[in-house]
Design an enzyme around this catalytic site. Sequence first.
Site, PDB file in Angstrom:
ATOM      1  N   LYS A 251      -0.939   4.892   4.470  1.00  0.00           N
ATOM      2  CA  LYS A 251      -1.796   3.920   5.150  1.00  0.00           C
ATOM      3  C   LYS A 251      -1.265   3.677   6.549  1.00  0.00           C
ATOM      4  O   LYS A 251      -0.100   3.341   6.745  1.00  0.00           O
ATOM      5  CB  LYS A 251      -1.857   2.608   4.360  1.00  0.00           C
ATOM      6  CG  LYS A 251      -2.841   1.616   4.974  1.00  0.00           C
ATOM      7  CD  LYS A 251      -3.191   0.497   4.024  1.00  0.00           C
ATOM      8  CE  LYS A 251      -4.189  -0.465   4.654  1.00  0.00           C
ATOM      9  NZ  LYS A 251      -5.443   0.198   5.028  1.00  0.00           N
TER      10      LYS A 251
ATOM     11  N   HIS B 116       0.834  -1.198   0.000  1.00  0.00           N
ATOM     12  CA  HIS B 116       0.000   0.000   0.000  1.00  0.00           C
ATOM     13  C   HIS B 116       0.873   1.254   0.000  1.00  0.00           C
ATOM     14  O   HIS B 116       2.079   1.184   0.202  1.00  0.00           O
ATOM     15  CB  HIS B 116      -0.931   0.026   1.222  1.00  0.00           C
ATOM     16  CG  HIS B 116      -2.107  -0.890   1.092  1.00  0.00           C
ATOM     17  ND1 HIS B 116      -2.033  -2.231   1.410  1.00  0.00           N
ATOM     18  CD2 HIS B 116      -3.383  -0.675   0.667  1.00  0.00           C
ATOM     19  CE1 HIS B 116      -3.206  -2.794   1.194  1.00  0.00           C
ATOM     20  NE2 HIS B 116      -4.043  -1.880   0.749  1.00  0.00           N
TER      21      HIS B 116
END
Length: 239
Positions: free
Chosen positions: A139, A135
């Site tokens: 995040k 990600h």
Amino acid sequence: MKIALIGYGKMGQAIDAIATAKGHEVILRVDINSQHLLEKEHLSKADVAIEFTTPETAYHNILKCFEANVPVVSGTTGWLEKLPEIKALCKEKNQAFLHTTNFSVGVNIFFEVNKKLAALMASQPQYNVWMEEIHHTQKKDAPSGTAITLAEQILEAVPRKKEWVNETTEQSEVMGIVSKRIDPAPGTHTVTYTSDIDDITITHTAHSRQGFAAGAVIAAEWLKDKKGVFTMRDVLNLG
């Protein structure tokens, strides 16, 4: 449909654009600087709320929606130890709540593929299984909620795996999850079964946030006027 957006980061803004393009009206936008708007007098004007915030604030935000008698769709991860309590409160207060770790239609189909593959591999002890998730650097939680969902599905179907850890591992009863944070990756999840003879790999790669945002709007449209606790499996009729 009148929508309250709780959380107005990149995901909230993407949801706003899609909802508006579909003819819905976003009547409330709550970000870190406008928490005072999270009150019944404002929330109660919405037909549904969509909540994408932080692990520290999600529980409080959902309770506010219950108090305002507004169905709430939540995609926040990292707070799931409180999810059973929220589900119980939803039923007790006769409210509507839909939570998933990922609203993407593709990811939810991927969940079903993951469960089927895990069931097939349960009787094949020569295969070890591990996961990688990638990600963007903003995040906040690791592993991702999607990765945890995938891991829990595997643990349920493959008895030789007893738990997962967020690291590589050589323990036969433990499933390793490798988390990487690399910009601008919106999300890639890969499950690999490996043996001395061959590997079997399934991967879902998101190209943008649009799939997540579009799924959240679809979920909100579906949840309006309902009561109870739901997931994207209900929305997509995957049961």
